[in-house]
Design a protein around this motif. Structure first.
Motif, PDB file in Angstrom:
ATOM      1  N   ILE A 110      10.630 -10.908   0.823  1.00  0.00           N
ATOM      2  CA  ILE A 110      10.279 -10.698  -0.581  1.00  0.00           C
ATOM      3  C   ILE A 110      11.553 -10.592  -1.411  1.00  0.00           C
ATOM      4  CG2 ILE A 110       8.116  -9.522  -0.011  1.00  0.00           C
ATOM      5  CD1 ILE A 110       9.495  -6.866  -0.628  1.00  0.00           C
ATOM      6  N   ASP A 111      11.388 -10.667  -2.732  1.00  0.00           N
ATOM      7  CA  ASP A 111      12.539 -10.397  -3.595  1.00  0.00           C
ATOM      8  C   ASP A 111      12.607  -8.918  -3.939  1.00  0.00           C
ATOM      9  OD1 ASP A 111      10.246 -10.547  -5.166  1.00  0.00           O
ATOM     10  OD2 ASP A 111      11.227 -11.560  -6.838  1.00  0.00           O
ATOM     11  N   LYS A 112      11.437  -8.299  -4.142  1.00  0.00           N
ATOM     12  CA  LYS A 112      11.310  -6.862  -4.345  1.00  0.00           C
ATOM     13  C   LYS A 112       9.849  -6.489  -4.129  1.00  0.00           C
ATOM     14  CE  LYS A 112      11.358  -7.831  -9.312  1.00  0.00           C
ATOM     15  NZ  LYS A 112      12.051  -7.563 -10.586  1.00  0.00           N
ATOM     16  N   TYR A 113       9.564  -5.198  -4.110  1.00  0.00           N
ATOM     17  CA  TYR A 113       8.198  -4.762  -3.833  1.00  0.00           C
ATOM     18  C   TYR A 113       7.249  -5.174  -4.965  1.00  0.00           C
ATOM     19  CZ  TYR A 113       9.646  -1.849   0.110  1.00  0.00           C
ATOM     20  OH  TYR A 113      10.126  -1.402   1.310  1.00  0.00           O
ATOM     21  N   PRO A 114       5.986  -5.465  -4.627  1.00  0.00           N
ATOM     22  CA  PRO A 114       5.005  -5.814  -5.665  1.00  0.00           C
ATOM     23  C   PRO A 114       4.873  -4.758  -6.763  1.00  0.00           C
ATOM     24  CG  PRO A 114       4.159  -6.426  -3.525  1.00  0.00           C
ATOM     25  CD  PRO A 114       5.439  -5.669  -3.266  1.00  0.00           C
ATOM     26  N   SER A 115       5.052  -3.485  -6.422  1.00  0.00           N
ATOM     27  CA  SER A 115       4.972  -2.430  -7.438  1.00  0.00           C
ATOM     28  C   SER A 115       6.076  -2.570  -8.477  1.00  0.00           C
ATOM     29  CB  SER A 115       5.049  -1.051  -6.782  1.00  0.00           C
ATOM     30  OG  SER A 115       6.255  -0.906  -6.043  1.00  0.00           O
ATOM     31  N   LYS A 116       7.130  -3.314  -8.129  1.00  0.00           N
ATOM     32  CA  LYS A 116       8.243  -3.570  -9.050  1.00  0.00           C
ATOM     33  C   LYS A 116       8.206  -5.004  -9.589  1.00  0.00           C
ATOM     34  CE  LYS A 116      10.005   0.487  -8.134  1.00  0.00           C
ATOM     35  NZ  LYS A 116       9.983   1.585  -9.137  1.00  0.00           N
ATOM     36  N   GLY A 117       7.099  -5.704  -9.337  1.00  0.00           N
ATOM     37  CA  GLY A 117       6.967  -7.073  -9.823  1.00  0.00           C
ATOM     38  C   GLY A 117       7.467  -8.126  -8.856  1.00  0.00           C
ATOM     39  N   GLY A 118       7.620  -7.765  -7.586  1.00  0.00           N
ATOM     40  CA  GLY A 118       8.117  -8.710  -6.593  1.00  0.00           C
ATOM     41  C   GLY A 118       7.013  -9.522  -5.947  1.00  0.00           C
ATOM     42  N   ARG A 119       7.428 -10.495  -5.131  1.00  0.00           N
ATOM     43  CA  ARG A 119       6.473 -11.391  -4.477  1.00  0.00           C
ATOM     44  C   ARG A 119       7.053 -11.900  -3.168  1.00  0.00           C
ATOM     45  NH1 ARG A 119       7.548 -16.898  -4.589  1.00  0.00           N
ATOM     46  NH2 ARG A 119       9.292 -17.568  -5.912  1.00  0.00           N
ATOM     47  N   ALA A 120       6.220 -12.596  -2.400  1.00  0.00           N
ATOM     48  CA  ALA A 120       6.656 -13.191  -1.134  1.00  0.00           C
ATOM     49  C   ALA A 120       7.491 -14.430  -1.390  1.00  0.00           C
ATOM     50  CB  ALA A 120       5.442 -13.534  -0.280  1.00  0.00           C
ATOM     51  N   TYR A 122      -4.624   6.779  -2.591  1.00  0.00           N
ATOM     52  CA  TYR A 122      -3.736   5.687  -2.195  1.00  0.00           C
ATOM     53  C   TYR A 122      -3.758   4.608  -3.278  1.00  0.00           C
ATOM     54  CZ  TYR A 122      -3.512   7.613   2.569  1.00  0.00           C
ATOM     55  OH  TYR A 122      -3.294   8.421   3.661  1.00  0.00           O
ATOM     56  N   THR A 123      -2.643   3.899  -3.408  1.00  0.00           N
ATOM     57  CA  THR A 123      -2.523   2.861  -4.429  1.00  0.00           C
ATOM     58  C   THR A 123      -2.160   1.528  -3.786  1.00  0.00           C
ATOM     59  OG1 THR A 123      -1.758   4.510  -6.033  1.00  0.00           O
ATOM     60  CG2 THR A 123      -1.411   2.199  -6.602  1.00  0.00           C
ATOM     61  N   ILE A 124      -2.813   0.471  -4.237  1.00  0.00           N
ATOM     62  CA  ILE A 124      -2.537  -0.884  -3.761  1.00  0.00           C
ATOM     63  C   ILE A 124      -1.988  -1.705  -4.921  1.00  0.00           C
ATOM     64  CG2 ILE A 124      -3.478  -2.891  -2.542  1.00  0.00           C
ATOM     65  CD1 ILE A 124      -6.015  -1.111  -2.068  1.00  0.00           C
ATOM     66  N   HIS A 125      -0.872  -2.389  -4.673  1.00  0.00           N
ATOM     67  CA  HIS A 125      -0.326  -3.345  -5.637  1.00  0.00           C
ATOM     68  C   HIS A 125      -0.369  -4.734  -5.007  1.00  0.00           C
ATOM     69  CE1 HIS A 125       1.300  -0.411  -8.550  1.00  0.00           C
ATOM     70  NE2 HIS A 125       1.533   0.339  -7.488  1.00  0.00           N
ATOM     71  N   ALA A 126      -0.788  -5.717  -5.776  1.00  0.00           N
ATOM     72  CA  ALA A 126      -0.843  -7.098  -5.284  1.00  0.00           C
ATOM     73  C   ALA A 126      -0.236  -8.034  -6.323  1.00  0.00           C
ATOM     74  CB  ALA A 126      -2.277  -7.506  -4.979  1.00  0.00           C
ATOM     75  N   ILE A 175       0.849  -1.185   0.000  1.00  0.00           N
ATOM     76  CA  ILE A 175       0.000   0.000   0.000  1.00  0.00           C
ATOM     77  C   ILE A 175       0.890   1.242   0.000  1.00  0.00           C
ATOM     78  CG2 ILE A 175      -1.872   1.227   1.166  1.00  0.00           C
ATOM     79  CD1 ILE A 175      -2.542  -1.428   2.580  1.00  0.00           C
ATOM     80  N   LEU A 176       0.626   2.147  -0.942  1.00  0.00           N
ATOM     81  CA  LEU A 176       1.386   3.385  -1.052  1.00  0.00           C
ATOM     82  C   LEU A 176       0.481   4.577  -0.780  1.00  0.00           C
ATOM     83  CD1 LEU A 176       2.415   1.348  -3.618  1.00  0.00           C
ATOM     84  CD2 LEU A 176       4.176   3.098  -3.638  1.00  0.00           C
ATOM     85  N   ASN A 177       1.000   5.575  -0.075  1.00  0.00           N
ATOM     86  CA  ASN A 177       0.218   6.773   0.214  1.00  0.00           C
ATOM     87  C   ASN A 177       0.269   7.736  -0.972  1.00  0.00           C
ATOM     88  OD1 ASN A 177       2.661   8.189   0.301  1.00  0.00           O
ATOM     89  ND2 ASN A 177       2.726   8.286   2.533  1.00  0.00           N
ATOM     90  N   PRO A 178      -0.436   8.869  -0.906  1.00  0.00           N
ATOM     91  CA  PRO A 178      -0.460   9.803  -2.043  1.00  0.00           C
ATOM     92  C   PRO A 178       0.905  10.363  -2.422  1.00  0.00           C
ATOM     93  CG  PRO A 178      -2.334  10.203  -0.617  1.00  0.00           C
ATOM     94  CD  PRO A 178      -1.456   9.226   0.102  1.00  0.00           C
ATOM     95  N   ARG A 179       1.896  10.247  -1.548  1.00  0.00           N
ATOM     96  CA  ARG A 179       3.259  10.661  -1.895  1.00  0.00           C
ATOM     97  C   ARG A 179       4.061   9.522  -2.535  1.00  0.00           C
ATOM     98  NH1 ARG A 179       4.722  13.801   3.759  1.00  0.00           N
ATOM     99  NH2 ARG A 179       3.399  15.641   3.419  1.00  0.00           N
ATOM    100  N   ASN A 180       3.384   8.418  -2.799  1.00  0.00           N
ATOM    101  CA  ASN A 180       3.999   7.224  -3.390  1.00  0.00           C
ATOM    102  C   ASN A 180       5.013   6.573  -2.451  1.00  0.00           C
ATOM    103  OD1 ASN A 180       3.784   5.550  -5.694  1.00  0.00           O
ATOM    104  ND2 ASN A 180       5.776   6.250  -6.433  1.00  0.00           N
TER     105      ASN A 180
END
Length: 330
Positions: free
Chosen positions: A190-200, A248-252, A69-74
């Motif tokens: 994780i390997d990287k954040y979901p917003s960058k294509g990462g996963r658990a 707010y933005t959610i990446h999954a 979850i990212l806030n309005p400031r990303n």
């Protein structure tokens, strides 16, 4: 059978297998669904994020969904790995979180921290696979009122096959105005954040501790479970006194072989009772709605908070409910 015929037979067999695998991959309809209960939330309101992973329309009950979850400031304010059932598949999570707990400056397990003091965290993970992985171990802490507190990496680097890594973080300052009560900390690999294509790379593990003035208590470390019906849900809230307003933005993401799925969703946080638009609900807002009281159509459309075409007691009540709240602009 000659060597040439054997080679032709081998190549033909491989080709048929590849075609079958490709056909199954193309024909299967896999979807990662992600939604919130509302598109717009009032400041301080609980936000429920829910969804599921379906294959050919059937919910999968053993998937792991990584949610950022990212806030309005990303800026990342929360990261969770939610389950779609009570028996998650460990086939695609090579890392195991063995121990995770809050501690004092010496690393001793501690489950109670006073407001204004410091907390620490220790974690131990193991790579159960035969390959080396590049990982990031993230700790996300959520207050008793479900408002995100902080998120930080406790380790970033590689982990070799069948090896363990221990990490220690000190200090994590507890705000002097932190909500009292049971606070949760979540550990994710994780390997990287979901917003960058990462996963658990591991099942999420959580621990609890108390934020209090003087008492002590015991906490627990567990693997978090969710629904048995194929759905997942994550709940957060925004701070009614200084929470950020805006989008707010959610990446999954989820790996469910042979599918790597991702989804994106947004929601808005506003301050409903802020009629003057200065990100705070105070006497000026009460005065504005009072001046427009009884008008139909509204003499000041911004005072018709429930959009029913009249400024009445319901609109006054909405301003009074939000009185004293203030938000932060991006």
């Amino acid at each position: 059978m000659t060597q040439k015929r054997k080679l032709i037979y081998f190549i033909t067999t491989l080709t048929l297998i590849s075609i079958l695998l490709l056909t199954n991959t193309v024909e299967a309809n896999s979807t990662l669904n992600l939604t919130t209960t509302k598109a717009i939330y009032n400041l301080g309101e609980k936000i429920t994020i829910t969804g599921n992973l379906t294959i050919d329309g059937t919910p999968v009950t053993d998937a792991i969904i990584t949610i950022q979850i990212l806030n309005p400031r990303n800026e990342t304010i929360a990261l969770r790995s939610a389950l779609t059932g009570t028996n998650p598949s460990t086939e695609y999570v090579p890392i195991e979180v063995i121990d995770f707990y809050p501690c004092d400056i010496n690393g001793k397990p501690t489950y109670s921290f006073k407001r204004g003091s410091n907390a620490g965290f220790k974690i131990r993970v193991k790579n159960n696979a035969a390959a080396t992985y590049s990982i990031v171990i993230l700790i996300y802490i959520q207050f008793a009122n479900d408002v995100p507190f902080t998120i930080f990496p406790i380790y970033s680097g590689t982990i070799e096959p069948n090896r363990e890594i221990s990490a220690f973080q000190w200090p994590v300052p507890i705000p002097s105005d932190a909500p009292l009560g049971t606070t949760k900390a979540y550990a994710n690999v994780i390997d990287k954040y979901p917003s960058k294509g990462g996963r658990a790379y591991a099942l999420e593990k959580n621990t609890t501790f108390q934020i209090t003035s003087s008492s002590t208590s015991q906490g627990t470390s567990t693997i978090e479970q969710t629904n048995e019906d194929g759905n997942f849900n994550v709940i957060i809230s925004t701070n009614p006194y200084g929470g950020m307003l805006g989008k707010y933005t959610i990446h999954a993401t989820s790996l469910y072989f042979p599918y790597f799925l991702n989804a994106r969703q947004t929601f808005q946080v506003i301050l409903i009772g802020d009629i003057t638009g200065d990100a705070i609900v105070e006497i000026e807002d009460v005065a504005e709605v009072s001046a427009a009281y009884g008008s139909m159509p509204p003499s000041n459309p911004t005072c018709d908070l429930n959009k029913d075409g009249v400024v009445d007691i319901e609109d006054v009540a909405m301003v009074c409910y939000d009185y004293g709240k203030y938000g932060t602009l991006p």
